[in-house]
Enzyme design. Structure first.
Site, PDB file in Angstrom:
ATOM      1  CD  GLN A  37      -6.162   3.218   2.893  1.00 35.23           C
ATOM      2  OE1 GLN A  37      -5.843   4.172   2.549  1.00 35.23           O
ATOM      3  NE2 GLN A  37      -7.246   2.649   2.593  1.00 35.23           N
ATOM      4  NE  ARG A  81      -2.480  -3.593  -6.355  1.00 29.37           N
ATOM      5  CZ  ARG A  81      -1.822  -4.629  -6.323  1.00 29.37           C
ATOM      6  NH1 ARG A  81      -2.213  -5.721  -5.586  1.00 29.37           N
ATOM      7  NH2 ARG A  81      -0.505  -4.894  -6.820  1.00 29.37           N
ATOM      8  CB  CYS A  84       2.427  -2.036   0.426  1.00 32.05           C
ATOM      9  SG  CYS A  84       2.759  -3.385  -0.484  1.00 32.05           S
ATOM     10  CB  SER A 110       3.028  13.225  -2.790  1.00 27.94           C
ATOM     11  OG  SER A 110       2.374  12.328  -1.926  1.00 27.94           O
TER      12      SER A 110
HETATM   13  C1  UDX Z   1       5.963  -0.009  -1.021  1.00 23.34           C
HETATM   14  C2  UDX Z   1       7.499  -0.172  -0.266  1.00 23.34           C
HETATM   15  O1  UDX Z   1       8.269   1.029  -0.481  1.00 23.34           O
HETATM   16  C3  UDX Z   1       8.067  -1.336  -0.474  1.00 23.34           C
HETATM   17  O2  UDX Z   1       9.207  -1.791   0.227  1.00 23.34           O
HETATM   18  C4  UDX Z   1       6.798  -2.521   0.018  1.00 23.34           C
HETATM   19  O3  UDX Z   1       7.141  -3.795  -0.467  1.00 23.34           O
HETATM   20  C5  UDX Z   1       5.630  -2.424  -0.842  1.00 23.34           C
HETATM   21  O4  UDX Z   1       5.014  -0.948  -0.510  1.00 23.34           O
HETATM   22  P1  UDX Z   1       5.227   0.647  -3.396  1.00 23.34           P
HETATM   23  O5  UDX Z   1       3.693   0.720  -2.676  1.00 23.34           O
HETATM   24  O6  UDX Z   1       5.513   0.139  -4.578  1.00 23.34           O
HETATM   25  O7  UDX Z   1       6.180   0.000  -2.207  1.00 23.34           O
HETATM   26  O8  UDX Z   1       5.827   2.178  -3.700  1.00 23.34           O
HETATM   27  P2  UDX Z   1       6.493   3.367  -2.907  1.00 23.34           P
HETATM   28  O9  UDX Z   1       7.673   3.677  -3.562  1.00 23.34           O
HETATM   29  O10 UDX Z   1       6.974   2.924  -1.493  1.00 23.34           O
HETATM   30  O11 UDX Z   1       5.467   4.255  -2.818  1.00 23.34           O
HETATM   31  C6  UDX Z   1       4.170   4.281  -2.216  1.00 23.34           C
HETATM   32  C7  UDX Z   1       3.658   5.755  -2.344  1.00 23.34           C
HETATM   33  O12 UDX Z   1       4.121   6.674  -1.744  1.00 23.34           O
HETATM   34  C8  UDX Z   1       3.409   6.033  -3.817  1.00 23.34           C
HETATM   35  O13 UDX Z   1       2.168   6.600  -3.992  1.00 23.34           O
HETATM   36  C9  UDX Z   1       4.276   7.231  -3.929  1.00 23.34           C
HETATM   37  O14 UDX Z   1       4.090   8.314  -4.817  1.00 23.34           O
HETATM   38  C10 UDX Z   1       4.353   7.937  -2.530  1.00 23.34           C
HETATM   39  N1  UDX Z   1       5.589   8.512  -2.176  1.00 23.34           N
HETATM   40  C11 UDX Z   1       6.502   8.014  -1.743  1.00 23.34           C
HETATM   41  C12 UDX Z   1       5.262   9.868  -1.771  1.00 23.34           C
HETATM   42  O15 UDX Z   1       4.150  10.437  -1.700  1.00 23.34           O
HETATM   43  N2  UDX Z   1       6.588  10.523  -1.346  1.00 23.34           N
HETATM   44  C13 UDX Z   1       7.802   9.876  -1.111  1.00 23.34           C
HETATM   45  O16 UDX Z   1       8.610  10.691  -0.484  1.00 23.34           O
HETATM   46  C14 UDX Z   1       7.800   8.544  -1.421  1.00 23.34           C
HETATM   47  P1  ADP Z   2       0.552  -8.675  -5.507  1.00 21.69           P
HETATM   48  O1  ADP Z   2       0.686  -7.315  -5.780  1.00 21.69           O
HETATM   49  O2  ADP Z   2       0.357  -8.896  -3.908  1.00 21.69           O
HETATM   50  O3  ADP Z   2       1.473  -9.424  -6.225  1.00 21.69           O
HETATM   51  P2  ADP Z   2      -1.786  -9.229  -7.168  1.00 21.69           P
HETATM   52  O4  ADP Z   2      -3.156  -9.093  -6.946  1.00 21.69           O
HETATM   53  O5  ADP Z   2      -1.013  -8.419  -8.184  1.00 21.69           O
HETATM   54  O6  ADP Z   2      -1.042  -8.792  -5.748  1.00 21.69           O
HETATM   55  O7  ADP Z   2      -1.444 -10.730  -7.315  1.00 21.69           O
HETATM   56  C1  ADP Z   2      -1.951 -11.870  -6.724  1.00 21.69           C
HETATM   57  C2  ADP Z   2      -2.420 -12.978  -7.766  1.00 21.69           C
HETATM   58  O8  ADP Z   2      -2.806 -14.120  -7.057  1.00 21.69           O
HETATM   59  C3  ADP Z   2      -3.538 -12.800  -8.496  1.00 21.69           C
HETATM   60  O9  ADP Z   2      -3.126 -12.902  -9.726  1.00 21.69           O
HETATM   61  C4  ADP Z   2      -4.395 -13.839  -8.075  1.00 21.69           C
HETATM   62  O10 ADP Z   2      -5.142 -14.103  -9.171  1.00 21.69           O
HETATM   63  C5  ADP Z   2      -3.544 -14.999  -7.460  1.00 21.69           C
HETATM   64  N1  ADP Z   2      -4.222 -15.801  -6.830  1.00 21.69           N
HETATM   65  C6  ADP Z   2      -5.127 -15.750  -5.636  1.00 21.69           C
HETATM   66  N2  ADP Z   2      -5.334 -16.893  -4.876  1.00 21.69           N
HETATM   67  C7  ADP Z   2      -4.636 -17.834  -5.762  1.00 21.69           C
HETATM   68  C8  ADP Z   2      -4.790 -19.335  -5.387  1.00 21.69           C
HETATM   69  N3  ADP Z   2      -5.421 -19.654  -4.304  1.00 21.69           N
HETATM   70  N4  ADP Z   2      -4.248 -19.941  -6.394  1.00 21.69           N
HETATM   71  C9  ADP Z   2      -3.476 -19.246  -7.343  1.00 21.69           C
HETATM   72  N5  ADP Z   2      -3.433 -18.085  -7.579  1.00 21.69           N
HETATM   73  C10 ADP Z   2      -4.084 -17.160  -6.748  1.00 21.69           C
END
Ligand code: UDX
Ligand code: ADP
Length: 463
Positions: free
Chosen positions: A279, A347, A277, A270
């Site tokens: 990076q 993100r 997560c 890709s």
């Molecule tokens: C990841 C882990 O899979 C999950 O278990 C952990 O808890 C959080 O991080 P996520 O970030 O939601 O989950 O997505 P994931 O499906 O793992 O994809 C991550 C990135 O890798 C995406 O940008 C995806 O497009 C890319 N990817 C994935 C590829 O480029 N090639 C692949 O074969 C698989």
């Molecule tokens: P993730 O992908 O790990 O779930 P998010 O950024 O989507 O991350 O969610 C984390 C949430 O935690 C945010 O909505 C943020 O407002 C909340 N948060 C951070 N610090 C506190 C805190 N001290 N009390 C309550 N909520 C919090």
């Protein structure tokens, strides 16, 4: 100990879906999800479940079933902590942007704030569960804060990392490969582990619930993410070699994926991995390794990130080179902005970096993404601090459909693998574009032969 009330601090991509599924599967447990962000809680409470702040297939149905029954969203953090026997911490742990470990270490300030708040409020014994991905040995810091600032009550700390992937969160939660629970080896620790095992046992078979010590659990999460990301960087490294040798990376991936020792998953070349997560966790792993003086270990894992940055840059360079080394004032259509399909999360999405590179070359970017708003795209670019908000807004156009986004464009770049992109009338898109018309398929989802037959010049990744 039977758990009847759970509190989850953090109503984000992890806390929201995880608690919705726990509430759905455990109608006897009252689950309250709290967040400091008032808008976010208001959105979770929106009467129309379609308007909840996180898009995940199947999630709105679960929320509408459980919300108001035993699933609640609130900003009253103290009350929820006070009432619950078990508290999940699901707050964000971004990479530090300041001070020691800047750009690498996980920023634990939100975790520490939670620990202090729990310590201040708790009047009875509590089980505190780390749900966010955390550096190994974070539980030690949480324990120390709880014990030294608390009201003399007992805390047990468990690590229960979330393995759900965005876009498939609901199915991942309903049918997890495994549930991992780490806790103290003392008898109190074992009782706390059992209490959490009993929650999951409502829908997960016991042989899939794995218990370990806290440190193994914390480190396993970082390890899993590092291994998954490493597979992508490995296949992406091969994609560049394929382009030089007339090998085809999809064929290579298929050939090696059928080796049962290697396995078929996570071998899609890709434009580069994104998401909250991979990076962050690898940088954190690199930082931890360095802090123990393990420089070779740190360098080994850092290369996964270096390869990923290279892959994103290589993609934007390829666009510029192919378009006769200049994209100034050319319109380039982006299909997709999210870091993967079926999510509105952006993100670390590769699209942000590719757009930034192309805007540096003064290209006009015209984006269509089915779930990401214009505001989010602009703020993603602003966050890079390459240029100001006004400039970013003037270079980035957003449309509510792909046909308009592609009209008069010199090239289409596919940044997210949304299914709908494969169903389009590509002849219609071709007819509306500048000629020659190019497609840069950063996800290898389109049919190259079909596009070439229409007249497109097609370039995928690794072929
Ligand atoms: C990841 C882990 O899979 C999950 O278990 C952990 O808890 C959080 O991080 P996520 O970030 O939601 O989950 O997505 P994931 O499906 O793992 O994809 C991550 C990135 O890798 C995406 O940008 C995806 O497009 C890319 N990817 C994935 C590829 O480029 N090639 C692949 O074969 C698989
Ligand atoms: P993730 O992908 O790990 O779930 P998010 O950024 O989507 O991350 O969610 C984390 C949430 O935690 C945010 O909505 C943020 O407002 C909340 N948060 C951070 N610090 C506190 C805190 N001290 N009390 C309550 N909520 C919090």
């Amino acid at each position: 100990m039977k758990i009847t009330k759970i509190c989850c601090i953090g109503a984000g991509y992890v806390g929201g879906p995880t608690m919705a599924v726990i509430a759905q599967k455990c109608p006897d447990i009252q689950v309250t999800v709290v967040d400091l962000n008032e808008q976010r809680i208001a959105d979770w409470n929106d009467p129309n479940p379609e308007n909840i702040p996180i898009y995940e297939p199947g999630l709105s149905e679960i929320v509408s079933e459980a919300r108001g029954r035993n699933l609640f969203f609130s900003t009253d953090v103290d009350k929820a902590i006070d009432e619950a026997q078990m508290i999940f911490i699901s707050v964000n742990t971004p990479t530090k942007t300041y001070g020691k470990g800047k750009g690498m270490a996980a920023d634990l300030k939100y975790i520490e704030l939670c620990a202090r708040q729990i310590a201040r409020v708790a009047k009875q014994n509590k089980i505190v569960v780390e749900k966010s991905t955390l550096p190994v040995r974070t539980a030690e810091a949480i324990k120390s804060i709880l014990e030294n600032t608390g009201n003399g009550v007992q805390f047990q700390i468990l690590s229960n990392p979330e393995f759900l992937a965005e876009g498939t969160a609901v199915t991942d939660l309903l049918n997890p490969d495994r549930i991992l629970i780490g806790g103290d080896t003392t008898s109190e620790g074992q009782k706390a582990i059992q209490a959490l095992v009993d929650v999951y046992a409502n829908w997960v078979s016991k042989d899939r619930i794995l218990t370990t010590n806290v440190w193994s659990s914390e480190l396993s999460k970082l390890t899993a993410n590092a291994f998954l990301a490493q597979r992508i960087s490995s296949i992406n490294a091969m994609s560049e070699l394929c382009e030089k040798t007339e090998a085809n990376v999809s064929e290579v991936a298929r050939a090696i994926g059928m080796d049962s020792r290697i396995g078929a998953k996570f071998l899609k070349a890709s434009v580069g991995f994104g998401g909250s997560c991979f990076q962050k966790d690898i940088l954190n792993l690199v930082y931890i390794a360095k802090s123990y003086g393990l420089n070779e270990v740190a360098d080994y894992w850092e290369q996964v990130i270096i390869m990923n940055d290279h892959q994103k840059r290589r993609f934007s360079n390829k666009i510029v080179q192919t378009l006769y080394n200049t994209v100034a004032d050319k319109k380039i259509a982006f299909l997709g902005w999210a870091f993967k399909k079926d999510t509105n999360d952006t993100r670390e999405s590769a699209a942000i970096y590719v757009a930034d590179d192309l805007i540096n070359e003064q290209a006009k970017i015209s984006v269509y993404d089915p779930k990401v708003t214009r505001n989010k795209m602009i703020s993603d670019l602003d966050y890079l601090e390459t240029r100001n908000n006004q400039e970013n807004s003037s270079y980035l156009e957003t449309l509510d459909n792909a046909y308009d986004a592609c009209k008069d464009a010199h090239a289409v770049a596919v940044l997210t693998e949304w299914d709908e992109f494969t169903t389009y009338d590509w002849k219609r898109i071709y007819d509306s574009m500048h000629k020659p018309a190019f497609v840069f398929d950063g996800r290898n989802i389109l049919d190259a032969k079909k596009l070439e037959a229409i007249g497109f010049i097609y370039q995928g990744i690794g072929s």
